[in-house]
Design a protein around this motif. Structure first.
Motif, PDB file in Angstrom:
ATOM      1  N   PHE A 104       0.830  -1.204   0.000  1.00 26.55           N
ATOM      2  CA  PHE A 104       0.000   0.000   0.000  1.00 26.55           C
ATOM      3  C   PHE A 104       0.864   1.253   0.000  1.00 26.55           C
ATOM      4  O   PHE A 104       0.618   2.184  -0.776  1.00 26.55           O
ATOM      5  CB  PHE A 104      -0.924   0.005   1.227  1.00 26.55           C
ATOM      6  CG  PHE A 104      -1.656   1.291   1.415  1.00 26.55           C
ATOM      7  CD1 PHE A 104      -2.740   1.615   0.617  1.00 26.55           C
ATOM      8  CD2 PHE A 104      -1.243   2.195   2.386  1.00 26.55           C
ATOM      9  CE1 PHE A 104      -3.401   2.820   0.778  1.00 26.55           C
ATOM     10  CE2 PHE A 104      -1.898   3.396   2.563  1.00 26.55           C
ATOM     11  CZ  PHE A 104      -2.990   3.714   1.751  1.00 26.55           C
TER      12      PHE A 104
ATOM     13  N   TYR B 115      -7.745   6.861   6.162  1.00 26.14           N
ATOM     14  CA  TYR B 115      -9.078   6.533   5.673  1.00 26.14           C
ATOM     15  C   TYR B 115      -9.140   5.318   4.766  1.00 26.14           C
ATOM     16  O   TYR B 115     -10.178   4.689   4.636  1.00 26.14           O
ATOM     17  CB  TYR B 115      -9.705   7.739   4.980  1.00 26.14           C
ATOM     18  CG  TYR B 115     -10.152   8.773   5.971  1.00 26.14           C
ATOM     19  CD1 TYR B 115     -11.204   8.524   6.836  1.00 26.14           C
ATOM     20  CD2 TYR B 115      -9.503   9.989   6.070  1.00 26.14           C
ATOM     21  CE1 TYR B 115     -11.615   9.459   7.765  1.00 26.14           C
ATOM     22  CE2 TYR B 115      -9.898  10.938   6.992  1.00 26.14           C
ATOM     23  CZ  TYR B 115     -10.953  10.665   7.841  1.00 26.14           C
ATOM     24  OH  TYR B 115     -11.349  11.595   8.759  1.00 26.14           O
ATOM     25  N   TYR B 116      -8.027   4.983   4.118  1.00 27.76           N
ATOM     26  CA  TYR B 116      -8.080   3.831   3.220  1.00 27.76           C
ATOM     27  C   TYR B 116      -7.595   2.560   3.898  1.00 27.76           C
ATOM     28  O   TYR B 116      -8.205   1.512   3.776  1.00 27.76           O
ATOM     29  CB  TYR B 116      -7.246   4.077   1.951  1.00 27.76           C
ATOM     30  CG  TYR B 116      -7.298   2.907   1.005  1.00 27.76           C
ATOM     31  CD1 TYR B 116      -8.408   2.690   0.230  1.00 27.76           C
ATOM     32  CD2 TYR B 116      -6.262   1.992   0.945  1.00 27.76           C
ATOM     33  CE1 TYR B 116      -8.491   1.590  -0.612  1.00 27.76           C
ATOM     34  CE2 TYR B 116      -6.320   0.901   0.108  1.00 27.76           C
ATOM     35  CZ  TYR B 116      -7.443   0.707  -0.660  1.00 27.76           C
ATOM     36  OH  TYR B 116      -7.499  -0.379  -1.496  1.00 27.76           O
ATOM     37  N   TYR B 117      -6.472   2.648   4.585  1.00 28.37           N
ATOM     38  CA  TYR B 117      -5.869   1.414   5.094  1.00 28.37           C
ATOM     39  C   TYR B 117      -6.334   1.049   6.498  1.00 28.37           C
ATOM     40  O   TYR B 117      -6.506  -0.097   6.819  1.00 28.37           O
ATOM     41  CB  TYR B 117      -4.342   1.506   5.048  1.00 28.37           C
ATOM     42  CG  TYR B 117      -3.698   0.159   5.193  1.00 28.37           C
ATOM     43  CD1 TYR B 117      -3.653  -0.705   4.117  1.00 28.37           C
ATOM     44  CD2 TYR B 117      -3.199  -0.270   6.401  1.00 28.37           C
ATOM     45  CE1 TYR B 117      -3.095  -1.964   4.241  1.00 28.37           C
ATOM     46  CE2 TYR B 117      -2.636  -1.519   6.539  1.00 28.37           C
ATOM     47  CZ  TYR B 117      -2.582  -2.364   5.454  1.00 28.37           C
ATOM     48  OH  TYR B 117      -2.041  -3.615   5.583  1.00 28.37           O
TER      49      TYR B 117
ATOM     50  N   ALA C 242      -4.820   9.743   3.459  1.00 31.96           N
ATOM     51  CA  ALA C 242      -5.103   8.572   2.618  1.00 31.96           C
ATOM     52  C   ALA C 242      -4.864   7.283   3.390  1.00 31.96           C
ATOM     53  O   ALA C 242      -5.661   6.341   3.303  1.00 31.96           O
ATOM     54  CB  ALA C 242      -4.232   8.610   1.365  1.00 31.96           C
ATOM     55  N   THR C 243      -3.800   7.236   4.154  1.00 33.86           N
ATOM     56  CA  THR C 243      -3.504   6.041   4.939  1.00 33.86           C
ATOM     57  C   THR C 243      -4.568   5.806   6.008  1.00 33.86           C
ATOM     58  O   THR C 243      -5.039   4.691   6.208  1.00 33.86           O
ATOM     59  CB  THR C 243      -2.111   6.157   5.590  1.00 33.86           C
ATOM     60  OG1 THR C 243      -1.147   6.376   4.577  1.00 33.86           O
ATOM     61  CG2 THR C 243      -1.768   4.896   6.371  1.00 33.86           C
TER      62      THR C 243
ATOM     63  N   LEU D 139       0.990   4.053  -2.956  1.00 33.48           N
ATOM     64  CA  LEU D 139       0.697   5.444  -2.602  1.00 33.48           C
ATOM     65  C   LEU D 139       1.908   6.334  -2.870  1.00 33.48           C
ATOM     66  O   LEU D 139       1.763   7.475  -3.323  1.00 33.48           O
ATOM     67  CB  LEU D 139       0.273   5.531  -1.132  1.00 33.48           C
ATOM     68  CG  LEU D 139      -0.184   6.891  -0.626  1.00 33.48           C
ATOM     69  CD1 LEU D 139      -1.390   7.399  -1.418  1.00 33.48           C
ATOM     70  CD2 LEU D 139      -0.516   6.812   0.860  1.00 33.48           C
TER      71      LEU D 139
END
Length: 106
Positions: free
Chosen positions: A6, A103-105, A100-101, A10
């Motif tokens: 990931f 909320y996504y991961y 991003a980390t 990214l």
């Protein structure tokens, strides 16, 4: 998807976001390559680092700026005009990585 994969994906995305304006300005190739690798590896560091007591949304901006300081000193020696732009990029892109980390991961 593992955390490392990931962060690598990214990192490529963030690095491309940083170098596209440099390509459009027709900057030297070595500067573009250096910026690409810098943001690729900074993203991996941000995603895989935990700083106790520091909120998740602040982590990326702080690490991004801290890892950009040597480049700021080097660039600022010859020309002080790009320092605010480079600083803003480091803080903004680092924060984008944190968001991003989060909320996504996680």
């Amino acid at each position: 998807m593992s955390l490392f994969v990931f962060s690598a994906i990214l990192g490529i995305i963030i690095a491309i976001i940083d170098v596209v304006p440099m390509i459009m300005k027709k900057m030297p190739c070595y500067s573009i390559i250096a910026a690409f690798f810098h943001y690729f590896f900074v993203t991996i560091v941000i995603v895989n680092t935990d700083i106790p007591g520091l909120p998740w949304w602040l982590k990326g901006g702080v690490i991004g700026l801290a890892l950009m300081l040597p480049m700021l000193i080097h660039v600022g020696h010859d020309d002080k005009r790009p320092i605010p732009v480079i600083t803003a990029n480091a803080i903004i892109l680092g924060t984008v990585v944190s968001v991003a980390t989060h909320y996504y991961y996680f």
